[in-house]
Design a protein around this motif. Structure first.
Motif, PDB file in Angstrom:
ATOM      1  N   GLN A  45       0.859  -1.178   0.000  1.00 55.82           N
ATOM      2  CA  GLN A  45       0.000   0.000   0.000  1.00 55.82           C
ATOM      3  C   GLN A  45       0.896   1.228   0.000  1.00 55.82           C
ATOM      4  OE1 GLN A  45      -2.615   0.569   3.431  1.00 55.82           O
ATOM      5  NE2 GLN A  45      -4.101   1.652   2.158  1.00 55.82           N
ATOM      6  N   SER A  54      -4.353   2.673  -2.587  1.00 56.41           N
ATOM      7  CA  SER A  54      -5.053   1.423  -2.303  1.00 56.41           C
ATOM      8  C   SER A  54      -4.055   0.286  -2.090  1.00 56.41           C
ATOM      9  CB  SER A  54      -5.984   1.105  -3.474  1.00 56.41           C
ATOM     10  OG  SER A  54      -6.763  -0.043  -3.191  1.00 56.41           O
ATOM     11  N   LEU A  55      -4.583  -0.901  -1.849  1.00 54.28           N
ATOM     12  CA  LEU A  55      -3.746  -2.078  -1.640  1.00 54.28           C
ATOM     13  C   LEU A  55      -3.602  -2.845  -2.954  1.00 54.28           C
ATOM     14  CD1 LEU A  55      -5.450  -1.552   1.150  1.00 54.28           C
ATOM     15  CD2 LEU A  55      -4.455  -3.751   1.784  1.00 54.28           C
TER      16      LEU A  55
END
Lengths: 116, 114
Positions: free
Chosen positions: B37, B42-43
């Motif tokens: 991240q 975002s991841l």
């Protein structure tokens, strides 16, 4: 591969009002859709999820709806409280693949701000 | 739900060095995953850590850069090799029990590369 779009990127609501965050996904094979809440400096926390054989799921003030035809799912938070302020992520995966959970594809996140 | 811990919680490293991040789960789990991240982002899934076999890497991530070990059902490591400032990110471990699809995340390791 899967692509997950999330809107809005920022959402500000008055305390006590409802908040709705929307996501769309691209791969019709996806069948598991979790929502995570991430507070500053912490890992994502699973708050609710839904599988493709269900259209709606509710847990107290939080609900998730899924429209598989439209490839669209939404998070609904009612009676918002200051502690609901955080970044929320939607995600999608193929779900259980025989050996266990599949990796998740995440949306870009929504910064939810609850105004007192 | 599984409780996941990661070590270290944060580190500052020099360019060209390597860092190994540890992930410990409080119960046996079928699946473990590593995500990245980047700040304010975002991841992104890096790889699935498979017990007893090589990790499965996502497009854009390679074993030479991110070697992963999974010696048993409760532990995994991710090494970030030959680091550059572009590797500065939060690295997160997650685990799935296989009973459903739920994944639970650790607190993350915040890496800064100078």
């Amino acid at each position: 591969g899967e692509n997950v779009e999330q809107h809005p990127s920022t959402l500000s609501v008055q305390e006590g009002d409802s908040a709705v965050i929307k996501c769309t996904y691209s791969d019709s094979a996806s069948n598991y859709f979790p929502w995570y809440k991430q507070e500053l400096g912490k890992g994502p926390q699973l708050i609710i999820d839904i599988r493709s054989n269900v259209g709606e799921k509710k847990d107290q003030r939080i609900a998730v709806t899924l429209n598989k035809t439209a490839k669209h799912f939404s998070l609904h938070i009612t009676e918002t409280q200051p502690e609901d302020s955080a970044v929320y992520f939607c995600a999608a995966s193929m779900g259980y693949s025989g050996g266990g959970a599949d990796g998740l594809t995440f949306g870009k996140g929504t910064h939810l701000i609850i105004q007192p | 739900s599984a409780v996941i811990s990661q070590k270290p919680s944060r580190d500052i490293c020099q360019r060209g060095t390597s860092l190994t991040i540890q992930c410990q789960v409080d119960s046996q789990v079928t699946m473990m995953f590593w995500y990245r991240q980047q700040p304010g982002q975002s991841l992104t899934l890096i790889a699935t850590a498979n017990q007893g076999s090589e990790a499965t890497y996502e497009s854009g991530f390679v074993i030479d850069k991110f070697p992963i070990s999974r010696p048993n059902l409760t532990f995994s490591t991710l090494t970030v090799s030959n680091m550059s400032p572009e590797d500065s990110s939060i690295y997160l471990c997650s685990a799935g029990s296989g009973l459903g699809n739920e994944q639970f995340f650790g607190p993350g390791t915040r890496l800064t590369v100078l």
